[in-house]
Design an enzyme around this catalytic site. Sequence first.
Site, PDB file in Angstrom:
ATOM      1  CD  GLU A  87      -3.007  -0.986   2.291  1.00 47.89           C
ATOM      2  OE1 GLU A  87      -3.150   0.068   2.927  1.00 47.89           O
ATOM      3  OE2 GLU A  87      -3.586  -2.037   2.587  1.00 47.89           O
ATOM      4  CG  HIS A 111      -8.281   6.481   1.143  1.00 49.12           C
ATOM      5  ND1 HIS A 111      -8.232   6.169  -0.203  1.00 49.12           N
ATOM      6  CD2 HIS A 111      -7.788   5.398   1.796  1.00 49.12           C
ATOM      7  CE1 HIS A 111      -7.736   4.945  -0.338  1.00 49.12           C
ATOM      8  NE2 HIS A 111      -7.458   4.455   0.855  1.00 49.12           N
ATOM      9  NE  ARG A 152      -4.051   5.904   2.596  1.00 47.62           N
ATOM     10  CZ  ARG A 152      -4.522   5.112   3.509  1.00 47.62           C
ATOM     11  NH1 ARG A 152      -5.024   5.614   4.625  1.00 47.62           N
ATOM     12  NH2 ARG A 152      -4.508   3.818   3.343  1.00 47.62           N
ATOM     13  CG  HIS A 175      -9.408   7.300   5.155  1.00 48.55           C
ATOM     14  ND1 HIS A 175     -10.430   6.399   4.940  1.00 48.55           N
ATOM     15  CD2 HIS A 175      -8.296   6.550   5.435  1.00 48.55           C
ATOM     16  CE1 HIS A 175      -9.957   5.157   5.075  1.00 48.55           C
ATOM     17  NE2 HIS A 175      -8.674   5.234   5.393  1.00 48.55           N
ATOM     18  NE  ARG A 191      -4.293   5.950   9.224  1.00 44.19           N
ATOM     19  CZ  ARG A 191      -4.789   4.990   8.427  1.00 44.19           C
ATOM     20  NH1 ARG A 191      -4.262   3.779   8.439  1.00 44.19           N
ATOM     21  NH2 ARG A 191      -5.806   5.249   7.633  1.00 44.19           N
TER      22      ARG A 191
HETATM   23  P1  FAD Z   1     -13.591   2.417  15.717  1.00 46.22           P
HETATM   24  O1  FAD Z   1     -13.373   1.140  15.047  1.00 46.22           O
HETATM   25  O2  FAD Z   1     -14.129   3.529  14.893  1.00 46.22           O
HETATM   26  O3  FAD Z   1     -14.566   2.179  16.940  1.00 46.22           O
HETATM   27  C1  FAD Z   1     -15.057   3.264  17.687  1.00 46.22           C
HETATM   28  C2  FAD Z   1     -16.094   2.743  18.643  1.00 46.22           C
HETATM   29  O4  FAD Z   1     -16.451   3.740  19.572  1.00 46.22           O
HETATM   30  C3  FAD Z   1     -17.380   2.307  17.968  1.00 46.22           C
HETATM   31  O5  FAD Z   1     -17.830   1.149  18.624  1.00 46.22           O
HETATM   32  C4  FAD Z   1     -18.319   3.467  18.259  1.00 46.22           C
HETATM   33  O6  FAD Z   1     -19.680   3.104  18.255  1.00 46.22           O
HETATM   34  C5  FAD Z   1     -17.859   3.836  19.650  1.00 46.22           C
HETATM   35  N1  FAD Z   1     -18.196   5.187  20.058  1.00 46.22           N
HETATM   36  C6  FAD Z   1     -17.879   6.355  19.444  1.00 46.22           C
HETATM   37  N2  FAD Z   1     -18.378   7.386  20.142  1.00 46.22           N
HETATM   38  C7  FAD Z   1     -19.005   6.864  21.227  1.00 46.22           C
HETATM   39  C8  FAD Z   1     -19.727   7.414  22.305  1.00 46.22           C
HETATM   40  N3  FAD Z   1     -19.946   8.734  22.433  1.00 46.22           N
HETATM   41  N4  FAD Z   1     -20.236   6.581  23.228  1.00 46.22           N
HETATM   42  C9  FAD Z   1     -20.076   5.243  23.117  1.00 46.22           C
HETATM   43  N5  FAD Z   1     -19.418   4.668  22.113  1.00 46.22           N
HETATM   44  C10 FAD Z   1     -18.883   5.468  21.173  1.00 46.22           C
HETATM   45  N6  FAD Z   1      -6.941   1.273   8.855  1.00 46.22           N
HETATM   46  C11 FAD Z   1      -6.031   0.304   8.655  1.00 46.22           C
HETATM   47  O7  FAD Z   1      -5.073   0.184   9.431  1.00 46.22           O
HETATM   48  N7  FAD Z   1      -6.163  -0.544   7.596  1.00 46.22           N
HETATM   49  C12 FAD Z   1      -7.189  -0.471   6.709  1.00 46.22           C
HETATM   50  O8  FAD Z   1      -7.295  -1.268   5.789  1.00 46.22           O
HETATM   51  C13 FAD Z   1      -8.159   0.557   6.905  1.00 46.22           C
HETATM   52  N8  FAD Z   1      -9.182   0.698   6.037  1.00 46.22           N
HETATM   53  C14 FAD Z   1     -10.158   1.626   6.322  1.00 46.22           C
HETATM   54  C15 FAD Z   1     -11.276   1.696   5.479  1.00 46.22           C
HETATM   55  C16 FAD Z   1     -12.300   2.579   5.784  1.00 46.22           C
HETATM   56  C17 FAD Z   1     -13.506   2.663   4.878  1.00 46.22           C
HETATM   57  C18 FAD Z   1     -12.216   3.397   6.929  1.00 46.22           C
HETATM   58  C19 FAD Z   1     -13.323   4.345   7.277  1.00 46.22           C
HETATM   59  C20 FAD Z   1     -11.098   3.343   7.749  1.00 46.22           C
HETATM   60  C21 FAD Z   1     -10.066   2.457   7.453  1.00 46.22           C
HETATM   61  N9  FAD Z   1      -8.938   2.370   8.265  1.00 46.22           N
HETATM   62  C22 FAD Z   1      -8.005   1.406   8.031  1.00 46.22           C
HETATM   63  C23 FAD Z   1      -8.855   3.136   9.508  1.00 46.22           C
HETATM   64  C24 FAD Z   1      -9.262   2.220  10.660  1.00 46.22           C
HETATM   65  O9  FAD Z   1     -10.351   1.423  10.265  1.00 46.22           O
HETATM   66  C25 FAD Z   1      -9.671   2.978  11.905  1.00 46.22           C
HETATM   67  O10 FAD Z   1      -8.743   3.991  12.181  1.00 46.22           O
HETATM   68  C26 FAD Z   1      -9.705   2.022  13.084  1.00 46.22           C
HETATM   69  O11 FAD Z   1     -10.591   0.956  12.796  1.00 46.22           O
HETATM   70  C27 FAD Z   1     -10.144   2.734  14.340  1.00 46.22           C
HETATM   71  O12 FAD Z   1     -10.372   1.773  15.329  1.00 46.22           O
HETATM   72  P2  FAD Z   1     -10.882   2.238  16.739  1.00 46.22           P
HETATM   73  O13 FAD Z   1     -11.097   1.007  17.534  1.00 46.22           O
HETATM   74  O14 FAD Z   1     -10.008   3.296  17.255  1.00 46.22           O
HETATM   75  O15 FAD Z   1     -12.286   2.966  16.428  1.00 46.22           O
HETATM   76  C1  SIN Z   2      -7.288   1.153   2.257  1.00 46.87           C
HETATM   77  O1  SIN Z   2      -7.596  -0.042   2.204  1.00 46.87           O
HETATM   78  O2  SIN Z   2      -6.977   1.807   1.259  1.00 46.87           O
HETATM   79  C2  SIN Z   2      -7.323   1.850   3.582  1.00 46.87           C
HETATM   80  C3  SIN Z   2      -6.118   1.526   4.352  1.00 46.87           C
HETATM   81  C4  SIN Z   2      -5.922   2.467   5.513  1.00 46.87           C
HETATM   82  O3  SIN Z   2      -6.703   3.391   5.723  1.00 46.87           O
HETATM   83  O4  SIN Z   2      -4.930   2.275   6.213  1.00 46.87           O
END
Ligand code: FAD
Ligand code: SIN
Length: 565
Positions: A137, A254, A300, A361, A396
């Site tokens: 990537e 993104h 990116r 993103h 990132r």
């Molecule tokens: P999240 O997975 O967003 O979880 C947050 C949680 O907090 C959820 O359960 C939500 O409901 C809860 N929450 C929020 N506010 C409150 C509140 N006020 N009260 C109670 N609960 C709350 N990263 C990579 O490393 N690789 C990838 O391939 C990748 N692909 C991506 C593709 C997409 C489409 C997107 C949007 C992001 C991608 N990312 C990727 C980024 C990555 O997915 C996120 O940064 C990561 O999943 C964040 O994880 P987290 O556990 O911090 O938060």
């Molecule tokens: C992607 O699959 O292009 C997203 C990966 C990332 O946000 O790290």
Amino acid sequence: MADVLNPPSLLSARYLLAFDTSRLTVHESDVLVVGSGIAGLTAALHASQDFSVSLLTKGELAETNTWYAQGGIAGAVGEADSSELHLADTLVVGQGLCDERVVRAVVTEAAAALDALQGFGVRFDLADSGGVALAREGGHTLPRVLHSGDKTGAAIQQALTSALIDRGRIPVFEHRFLVDVLTGPDGRCVGALVLDQIAGRLEAHLARAVVLATGGSGQAFSVTTNPLIATGDGVAAAWRAGAHVTDLEFVQFHPTALDHASAPRFLVSEALRGEGAYLLDCDMQRFMIDIHPLAELAPRDVVSREIERVMARCGRSNVWLDARHLGESYLRSRFPAIWKGCAEAGYDLSRDLIPVAPAAHYQVGGVVVDIDGRSSISGLYASGEVAATGLHGANRLASNSLLEGLVFSRRIARALAHEITPAQKPAALVADADMVVGPSDITTDPATAIAALHDLTGSYVGMTRTAEGLARASDGIDQLARGLSPSTSLPVLEAANLITVASLLTRGALVREESRGCHSRLDFEDRDDEHWRGHVVMCRERAPWFEPLTAAPQTPDSQPDIGRD
Ligand code: FAD
Ligand code: SIN
């Protein structure tokens, strides 16, 4: 008592809503985890080995950014790879602002953390040789991304959720919204004020430690890949509690979200470019080749900014992604979800050029934490996208986000094992009129406020910024803040948090008079290490301040010259 004739505003109040915990239902545990993505589930699973843990989440367990992650999770597990190479790529992409000690910890702990993830049941794709298959990537100089098809996040979410449910001893509260972080008279975090959305009532969740894992704030922008839950609640609540936040000016766009009327925008993973897909301009030319040695796989920020320039030159709202040469059977088997998403929008990946454009993103900054996830408030920890750990610097590296949440939540659980001490139950906590947001005379409904916010962020706080635009955005956001009267309505609370986070990111962007990583100023086009090698830090009780980095500038600062065929 303060003059309640001048009650605090949304951007100065300690709490969003008035409460008295002696009149609320109270839940207690040793550790309260807020959020059910990779960071929250990992923290809960590991901390539950030593403590009573409860987990709350604002929707259902799987409503997370994690669920949507496509490309995969980075880890230097390949034969040709090493944690030194992963470290070097992360530092280059972070443009001089990474904390090298943190990067080193994350990349060296990656292999063990990924093993543990597989122990929880995550299955990564295998190569023909039998080892784990690795994808390439943006910003990575070699293939390093473990994946489960193109739905890696869903695979992780499902496995960790099953593990949590199997354990059976972690109470899970769905549809519970963290309103605010509770602090005792000594400033220590003692739990959270929570809205039970089904009952429409506030409740208190008291704990000896709170782990914020609430994800990012992509919903501050109308064009975003982030699901509806990404409203910056954790950053806003921590900031109201007095925690330090930083680096919010760095919003990662993104490069390749589908240019289609869907909201959120459907992501077309960078992994497609990693497998050889190209970007084409309106003259059907590969425009990234002359811009960066890694061409379409440049970091990116570089690709997104160039796409923005090409779109302006061509007078279009998109550029084209060309994956046709990869062939239908390969595309269908390697990228089934992207194949389906494109088909639903009317595109055949093997025959059509796919219209793509940048979309907000990832929130690079967040709640300042140390190498074990401790925030500046004792007893409050943060992990995942809500946290500013120092891993990402000014931008990132792809697929380092899932890894960060995984590694930091494990570190937090280890730290808690030494830090949690029996605490006295706090006396009743009360927030009255001098601590909460006052009523507004010009009440705006939340949907109107969000639409106005999106106009401001889209026009002035996007991928390229100027002082004039940022000042306009800042004034507009202040006005929106004055028009919102918090209540126990979820849309109002989310709008309040989005306005708060947008205000912080706009302020940060105004302060940083240079261009670096994901922050680009047309009026300060160059990176300026002499004045800006450091972090803009904010907390509710003070004006923003700048913390210069004292460590020597990091090397390397550019990528080895590895091009693509
Ligand atoms: P999240 O997975 O967003 O979880 C947050 C949680 O907090 C959820 O359960 C939500 O409901 C809860 N929450 C929020 N506010 C409150 C509140 N006020 N009260 C109670 N609960 C709350 N990263 C990579 O490393 N690789 C990838 O391939 C990748 N692909 C991506 C593709 C997409 C489409 C997107 C949007 C992001 C991608 N990312 C990727 C980024 C990555 O997915 C996120 O940064 C990561 O999943 C964040 O994880 P987290 O556990 O911090 O938060
Ligand atoms: C992607 O699959 O292009 C997203 C990966 C990332 O946000 O790290």
